[in-house]
Design a protein around this motif. Sequence first.
Motif, PDB file in Angstrom:
ATOM      1  N   LEU A   1     -52.471 -56.299   8.709  1.00  0.00           N
ATOM      2  CA  LEU A   1     -51.795 -55.634   7.587  1.00  0.00           C
ATOM      3  C   LEU A   1     -51.569 -54.191   8.018  1.00  0.00           C
ATOM      4  N   ILE A   2     -50.378 -53.946   8.534  1.00  0.00           N
ATOM      5  CA  ILE A   2     -50.113 -52.649   9.148  1.00  0.00           C
ATOM      6  C   ILE A   2     -49.336 -51.751   8.187  1.00  0.00           C
ATOM      7  N   VAL A   3     -49.326 -50.473   8.514  1.00  0.00           N
ATOM      8  CA  VAL A   3     -48.637 -49.460   7.714  1.00  0.00           C
ATOM      9  C   VAL A   3     -47.574 -48.812   8.596  1.00  0.00           C
TER      10      VAL A   3
ATOM     11  N   GLU B   1     -41.676 -41.610   0.073  1.00  0.00           N
ATOM     12  CA  GLU B   1     -42.893 -40.858   0.355  1.00  0.00           C
ATOM     13  C   GLU B   1     -44.009 -41.747   0.898  1.00  0.00           C
ATOM     14  N   ALA B   2     -44.199 -42.900   0.285  1.00  0.00           N
ATOM     15  CA  ALA B   2     -45.305 -43.779   0.675  1.00  0.00           C
ATOM     16  C   ALA B   2     -44.883 -44.690   1.818  1.00  0.00           C
ATOM     17  N   PRO B   3     -45.795 -44.995   2.744  1.00  0.00           N
ATOM     18  CA  PRO B   3     -45.458 -45.932   3.820  1.00  0.00           C
ATOM     19  C   PRO B   3     -45.365 -47.361   3.303  1.00  0.00           C
ATOM     20  N   VAL B   4     -44.833 -48.234   4.145  1.00  0.00           N
ATOM     21  CA  VAL B   4     -44.590 -49.631   3.791  1.00  0.00           C
ATOM     22  C   VAL B   4     -45.697 -50.499   4.380  1.00  0.00           C
ATOM     23  N   LEU B   5     -46.159 -51.464   3.587  1.00  0.00           N
ATOM     24  CA  LEU B   5     -47.143 -52.445   4.052  1.00  0.00           C
ATOM     25  C   LEU B   5     -46.413 -53.649   4.632  1.00  0.00           C
TER      26      LEU B   5
END
Length: 442
Positions: free
Chosen positions: A158-160, A177-181
């Motif tokens: 489960l990478i970012v 703003e937030a990274p994607v899972l």
Amino acid sequence: MSRFVVFLTLIALLPTLSFSFSPENPTDRRILVLLDDISLKSSHSLFFKSLQSRGFELEFKLADDPKISLQRYGQYLYDGLILFSPTIERFGGSVDLAAILDFVDSGHDLIMSADVSASDLIREIATECGVEFDEDPAAMVIDHTSFAVSDTEGDHTLIVSDDFIKSDVILGKEKIEAPVLFRGIGHSTNPANSLVLKALSASPAAYSANPKSKLSNPPSLTGSAISLVSVVQARNNARVLISGSLSMFSNRLFRSGVQKAGSSTKHEKSGNEQFLTELSRWVFHERGHLKAVNVSHHNVGEADEPSMYRIKDDLEYSVEIYEWSGTSWEPYIAEDVQVQFYMMSPYVLKTLSTNQKGLYYTAFKVPDVYGVFQFKVEYQRLGYTSLSLSKQIPVRPFRHNEYERFITAAFPYYGSSFTMVQCYFSLPHSLPPPSLPLLPPS
């Protein structure tokens, strides 16, 4: 009786066909969603509701439904296709690899998601679109530096990722703003293929391998060369989105908080929803779709378009370009639109001026070469549909009575003629008779 039945069927299809893709309203309206499991309709409902809230009509079917058909009586029933069926080995009905490729070749759009153990059929579709998934069916993208922090250690699958494509047209002007899972399989793109773009890339430390076995050979996909999500803009302006993860569209990852390993910043909500929503806007032509209208050319000071031009004529050229905003056509503003006056090669290349209201214009002199020319506008920019305009016009030379009375280039010849006349009149008018030899006496 059979003709009457066909007539009633066509009447029933008219409302369906009226919502189909059109140049005046390029946003797709009818979308077919093919699922592996009908439970995906609820587990991925946030993504589907975002489409429905923007006016799209979704029709859900199982991928192996024997009644599936993309077209009827030569007309496509849908404008877009979503394939959330990564393990399907064979589609139902008349849908197969060729039918899906024909659907895209006809200018329609496609969103396709693969996943771990993706079927050969899904891999073939991706390959035809310019994307190659890892050949190992059990491989997943692993990253030991950019993984999502969780209560369990896990296998770091489960990478970012926050390595987004740098394009406001594709991802919108609002910064994510937030990274994607992401949890799934990686793929590669051919750098020489300018039609395929990496929308989301893995970090330099990522690699693709089977997380349940030890590495015996170096992985085939490593680092930033791994694409997690790619988009394709075909030459016919059809658009395709290919993802290596089906779970990244799920409600769970949409709502999940995210914290990257090694970072103290924790986001209450991942960037999956914003990222995929903005991508879907681009794929379904809610953004980045251009049209050109009212192409005109004429002599300076005139309004009517002539049937041909004469060499050295002064002419004006104009075209109006608009961009679809999702609900209406807005003026497209740019400073790099060019027109060519072309015959085998461009004789004139001019950058068009704009009035900031969608009108582009310029003026130039027809070159001193006659033949059949073309006004050509070839406009291709990242994220935008390409414009290819061409208008043919002949150019003729001067007629015999259209030349100037005295041609500047002929002045040396005029001078030599007058010099000869002057020389003739400057000679003496009477010359002595020639002396004849005396005849000898007989």
